[in-house]
Design a protein around this motif. Structure first.
Motif, PDB file in Angstrom:
ATOM      1  N   ALA A 177       3.121   0.593   5.935  1.00  0.00           N
ATOM      2  CA  ALA A 177       2.380  -0.407   6.339  1.00  0.00           C
ATOM      3  C   ALA A 177       3.393  -1.707   5.797  1.00  0.00           C
ATOM      4  N   TYR A 178       3.958  -1.570   4.447  1.00  0.00           N
ATOM      5  CA  TYR A 178       4.931  -2.405   3.952  1.00  0.00           C
ATOM      6  C   TYR A 178       6.013  -2.350   4.631  1.00  0.00           C
ATOM      7  N   ALA A 234      -4.688  -2.712   7.877  1.00  0.00           N
ATOM      8  CA  ALA A 234      -4.882  -4.290   8.264  1.00  0.00           C
ATOM      9  C   ALA A 234      -4.556  -5.441   7.307  1.00  0.00           C
ATOM     10  N   GLY A 235      -5.034  -5.172   6.317  1.00  0.00           N
ATOM     11  CA  GLY A 235      -5.065  -6.208   5.136  1.00  0.00           C
ATOM     12  C   GLY A 235      -3.649  -6.274   4.826  1.00  0.00           C
ATOM     13  N   ALA A 239       0.939  -1.091   0.022  1.00  0.00           N
ATOM     14  CA  ALA A 239      -0.152   0.182   0.027  1.00  0.00           C
ATOM     15  C   ALA A 239       0.980   1.249  -0.134  1.00  0.00           C
ATOM     16  N   TYR A 240       0.360   2.248  -0.668  1.00  0.00           N
ATOM     17  CA  TYR A 240       1.008   3.359  -0.782  1.00  0.00           C
ATOM     18  C   TYR A 240       0.410   4.635  -0.367  1.00  0.00           C
ATOM     19  N   GLY A 241       1.282   5.312   0.511  1.00  0.00           N
ATOM     20  CA  GLY A 241       0.405   6.636   1.115  1.00  0.00           C
ATOM     21  C   GLY A 241       0.975   6.784   2.467  1.00  0.00           C
ATOM     22  N   ARG A 242       0.749   8.178   3.103  1.00  0.00           N
ATOM     23  CA  ARG A 242       1.193   8.183   4.239  1.00  0.00           C
ATOM     24  C   ARG A 242       0.297   7.571   5.355  1.00  0.00           C
ATOM     25  N   VAL A 243       1.113   7.067   6.390  1.00  0.00           N
ATOM     26  CA  VAL A 243       0.246   6.015   7.405  1.00  0.00           C
ATOM     27  C   VAL A 243      -0.982   6.578   7.673  1.00  0.00           C
ATOM     28  N   LEU A 302      -7.299  -6.075  -0.421  1.00  0.00           N
ATOM     29  CA  LEU A 302      -8.506  -6.780   0.235  1.00  0.00           C
ATOM     30  C   LEU A 302      -9.276  -7.785  -0.744  1.00  0.00           C
ATOM     31  N   ALA A 303      -9.038  -7.988  -2.101  1.00  0.00           N
ATOM     32  CA  ALA A 303      -9.340  -9.131  -2.845  1.00  0.00           C
ATOM     33  C   ALA A 303      -8.371  -9.023  -4.028  1.00  0.00           C
TER      34      ALA A 303
END
Length: 308
Positions: A168-169, A122-123, A109-113, A295-296
């Protein structure tokens, strides 16, 4: 006619390695697919898993065409403990053992936390940490029963350094490295069990198009970029029982320099990380915000390399 130079020997030919039973997660795309194809050329028996049944069947077809001794698919979410246990048990029932487990499944996921949606945060942790832990735990249970086996976990150089907009990564890969080191310590009492971490840098795979984002920009692997096949070579080296035992292997020539800069000059590293990430980690192309495949699954984006 002699085989092409550098080509693997045909299964059963003099000097050819004996077929192993290899279970690969995240096998329908990127590094996992490249590893499956490399094992198929070697004539291994393969159990392939991912969340995308269609691309998984296509991966199995390619592996059979390349000479895999036998190929089975087990579509699953690695964070589903029951599914993970069933897949492992089915492989042992079919082939009598598991020789190698390659835990490769992962999302990003990319973006500020503080701007990434909670379900996406969470995913990422669910797949990259919980899912990896469940697969690794099942592999070790099987290996301890057998008295031997090799677990190779695909991590990242981002388990040693951090970059902005990938919190997250980063967190998941730091956790994954801690998990692997702990399991290496815990299983020293069974000499036949080998556990290794392979840590790539930037790799040309579809994970960049599949990732979640809130930045509105298309991601790309930062320079220097390795091919999925190069990382697969490192995975196979770690899985080769004839090779020296490795705790951790880098897959990317710039990884040592990045780790050294991060540790020796953290202030300078942090100062340069934002402009470097903007220049190297994103294109100018726009991309809609969304959860990507966190998520999917997104089967239409599976493949060996990133779309051009």
């Amino acid at each position: 006619m002699p085989p092409e130079a550098g080509a693997p020997a045909a299964p059963g030919a003099p000097g050819a390695p004996s077929p192993r039973v290899v279970w690969i997660t995240g096998a329908s795309s990127g590094i996992g697919l490249a590893t499956a194809l490399a094992c198929a050329r070697r004539g291994d028996r393969l159990l392939l898993s991912s969340r995308a049944p269609g691309p998984l069947e296509e991966a199995a077809r390619q592996c059979r065409a390349l000479g895999a001794a036998d190929v089975q698919v087990a579509p699953l979410d690695t964070a589903d403990d029951d599914a993970v246990r069933r897949a492992s048990a089915d492989a042992v029932r079919r082939w009598g053992r598991l020789d190698v487990v390659v835990q490769n499944a992962g999302v990003a996921a990319y973006g500020r936390v503080d701007e990434v949606p909670a379900d996406v945060l969470a995913g990422v942790l669910r797949t990259n940490v919980l899912g990896a832990a469940l697969v690794a735990a099942e592999a070790v249970r099987t290996f301890r029963h057998q008295g031997e086996g090799t677990l190779v976990v695909v991590g990242s150089v981002l388990g040693r350094i951090t970059v902005p907009w990938m919190g997250a990564y980063n967190a998941s890969k730091f956790a994954l490295r801690g998990l692997v080191r702990t399991m290496q310590q815990e299983n020293r009492d069974v000499p036949g069990i080998r556990i290794s971490l392979v840590a790539p840098g930037g790799v040309d795979t579809p994970i960049y198009d599949q990732s979640a984002t809130v930045l509105g920009r298309r991601n790309r692997p930062p320079y220097p970029v390795s091919s999925p096949g190069h990382v697969a070579e490192k995975v196979l080296r770690a899985a080769d029982r004839s090779a020296a035992w490795h705790r951790e292997l880098d897959a990317g020539w710039a990884n040592p320099a990045m780790k050294a800069a991060y540790g020796l000059a953290p202030g300078l590293f942090d100062l340069l990380s934002r402009p470097a990430m903007r220049a190297l980690g994103f294109t100018r192309a726009e991309r809609p915000d969304g959860p990507g495949n966190v998520l999917a699954p997104r089967p239409h984006e599976e493949g060996l390399r990133q779309r051009r």
